[in-house]
Design an enzyme around this catalytic site. Structure first.
Site, mmCIF file in Angstrom:
data_model
loop_
_atom_site.group_PDB
_atom_site.id
_atom_site.type_symbol
_atom_site.label_atom_id
_atom_site.label_comp_id
_atom_site.label_asym_id
_atom_site.label_seq_id
_atom_site.Cartn_x
_atom_site.Cartn_y
_atom_site.Cartn_z
ATOM 1 N N ASP A 211 0.808 -1.220 0.000
ATOM 2 C CA ASP A 211 0.000 0.000 0.000
ATOM 3 C C ASP A 211 0.844 1.274 0.000
ATOM 4 O O ASP A 211 0.305 2.370 -0.167
ATOM 5 C CB ASP A 211 -0.914 0.040 1.228
ATOM 6 C CG ASP A 211 -2.007 -1.013 1.179
ATOM 7 O OD1 ASP A 211 -2.184 -1.618 0.098
ATOM 8 O OD2 ASP A 211 -2.665 -1.240 2.202
ATOM 9 N N MET B 35 -4.010 -11.433 -7.202
ATOM 10 C CA MET B 35 -3.165 -11.657 -8.370
ATOM 11 C C MET B 35 -1.988 -10.688 -8.356
ATOM 12 O O MET B 35 -0.863 -11.062 -8.677
ATOM 13 C CB MET B 35 -3.978 -11.486 -9.653
ATOM 14 C CG MET B 35 -5.082 -12.513 -9.826
ATOM 15 S SD MET B 35 -6.085 -12.202 -11.301
ATOM 16 C CE MET B 35 -4.867 -12.449 -12.580
#
EC number: 2.7.1.11
Length: 521
Positions: free
Chosen positions: A256, A418
């Site tokens: 993040d 993914m």
């Protein structure tokens, strides 16, 4: 001025590569700063102050709590690979400024110790027994960092005893170690995930340090996010309390990009690049349908950096929603009104939403349980599925004649896991190599209780408390967010805000023009 201050902050060396630190340690040797221990036994910040507002936030060193340690000439200076280097070691005077955009009358500000090899080290190669552990969620680049720590120890310092801790923090006391050699890790950077396994939670400081002590480990490399680095800080404090000569080095990991102070976290570039694939797929789907909407959910529990940078890089996104920028659905200027307007103009649109965006809207309709995962993070509601349903419901409404407001086709894409599972790209591979090697240099030099990361383009040793004190967030009063609004032509979804909060955000945005990923360039 800096040379005299910094030389007082590191142990003295003699001309023969041997040196000792007297029993008073560097606590009493710092001229303009101090190193002390609180009543609770925790190390206080190690601060060196100089003229014109110069402040060095230094990292702990063995000599802060262990007297009379011998030193050794760094074997890297005789390494054939480095024979061509004009300068192998960094100066003990070298520091990195946290803020590089200054005015002529600005104070010199906060600095951090520059990372790199030093002329003297506090370990002989044969005595080093290092371990590596990965904790928390997956992130591109974990295997590259593991590989380069192992290869750095072997190839640069001749260290032969390196093990991996299987399964995160709890692996210290519940699982066996994994022997690591350059041959074992040779190709792991081509794979996603972590070959050592990972887990959330399982942190028991005393059990971990007991395991470290029982196994004879004296260098600990901890790869993980803010929660992991907090755990690393506790491990360091316990090691220091016991007076052990064990170096604790952290490598900050979060996809993040929400770790403060540093330029960016490893894996972020790969995540943004992979996010483009999902955005491109959403754009193809939306463009191929009449009134097509492509909705892509990306990572970002509290910080919307991936969503913001992926949007800026894509140029196919019509609206980007992040946790830092509140939005509303109904009414003039709301999200639904904007979607309707954009569909009438272009016939399709793409929306990118960070996983932490709009959680307050979901909470209004759901029974929020306040559950937490093993790392202590609040379990978020799935904003992607919720938003998909809300958009469909809105455009399924009928008017007085019974006709639908607008027939839309919505395709929802969630590439989260993914993206997290892919190998790192070329940029992140280089970045991970530098982080790993600098961590090795720092541990060999006797530094401990530190995180290594770039600050304004130069790798530095940063105290744990600076990494864990808060989260880095997108400042929506900053020019980078303004660039995104200009690129997407989306509304800013204005809401009534407290003026003091706006001022605080503006101040934070000004402070971040030091070159961080969130700042304006």
């Amino acid at each position: 001025m800096e040379a005299s201050m910094l030389s007082s902050a590191v142990p003295s060396m003699n001309m023969h590569g041997k040196g000792t630190e007297n029993s008073t340690s560097s606590v009493s040797k710092l001229k303009n700063g101090s190193v002390s221990f609180s009543a609770a036994g925790n190390m206080e910040p190690k601060i060196v102050k100089g003229e014109d507002g110069y402040v060095l936030e230094d990292v702990p060193h063995f000599t802060d709590y262990i007297p009379n340690l011998p030193t050794f000439t760094n074997p890297l200076q005789a390494n054939s690979a480095y024979s061509i280097a004009r300068k192998v070691c960094v100066d003990c005077d070298d520091t990195i400024a946290q803020k590089i955009v200054v005015h002529k009358d600005s104070a010199r500000g906060t600095h951090f110790r520059r990372a790199g090899a030093t002329q003297q080290v506090y370990f002989e190669s044969d005595e080093v027994h290092a371990c590596i552990v990965t904790c928390g969620g997956l992130c591109p680049g974990l295997n590259t960092v593991i590989r380069e720590i192992v290869c750095g120890l072997y190839n640069m310092y001749g260290v032969k005893k390196v093990v991996g801790i299987d399964g995160g923090y709890k692996g210290f006391y519940s699982r066996n170690t994994v022997p690591l050699t350059p041959k074992v890790v040779n190709n792991i950077h081509k794979r996603g995930g972590t070959v050592l396994g990972t887990s959330r939670g399982g942190h028991d400081t005393k059990k971990i340090v007991d395991s470290i002590q029982d196994r004879g480990i004296n260098q600990v490399y901890i790869i993980g996010g803010d929660g992991t680095q907090k755990g690393a800080s506790f491990i360091f404090e316990e090691i220091r309390r016991r007076g052990l000569k064990v170096a604790v080095a952290g490598i900050p990991k979060t996809i993040d990009n929400d770790i403060p102070v540093i330029d960016k976290s490893f894996g972020f570039d790969t995540a943004v690049e992979e996010a483009q694939r999902a955005i491109n797929a959403a754009h193809v789907e939306a463009e191929s349908m009449e009134n097509g909407i492509g909705l892509v959910k990306l990572m970002g529990r509290h910080s919307g950096f991936i969503a913001m940078f992926a949007t800026l890089a894509s140029r196919d996104v019509d609206c980007c929603l992040i946790p830092e920028s509140p939005f509303y659905l109904e009414g003039p200027g709301g999200l639904f009104h904007f979607i309707e307007k954009r569909l009438k103009e272009n016939g399709h649109m793409v929306i990118v939403i960070a996983e932490g965006a709009g959680q307050e809207l979901v909470a209004e309709e759901s029974q929020a349980t306040g559950q937490q995962d093993a790392s202590g993070n609040h379990v978020l509601q799935d904003i992607g599925i919720w938003m998909s349903q809300k958009i469909k419901e809105y455009f399924s409404r009928t008017d007085e004649t019974g006709e639908k407001l607008m027939a839309v086709t919505l395709k929802y894409i969630d590439p989260t896991y993914m993206i997290r599972a892919v190998p790192s790209n070329a940029s992140d591979n280089v970045y991970c190599t530098l982080l790993a090697q600098c961590a090795v240099h720092g541990a060999m030099a006797g530094y401990t209780g530190f995180t290594v990361a770039p600050v304004n383009g130069r790798n530095a040793y940063i105290p744990f408390y600076r990494i864990t004190e808060k989260r880095n967030k997108v400042v929506i009063t900053d020019r980078m967010w303004a660039r995104l609004l200009s690129s997407t032509n989306q509304p800013s979804f204005p809401v009534v805000k407290d003026s003091s909060k706006i001022s605080k955000e503006e101040e934070e945005g000004d402070r971040r023009v030091d070159g961080s990923a969130s700042g304006s360039k």
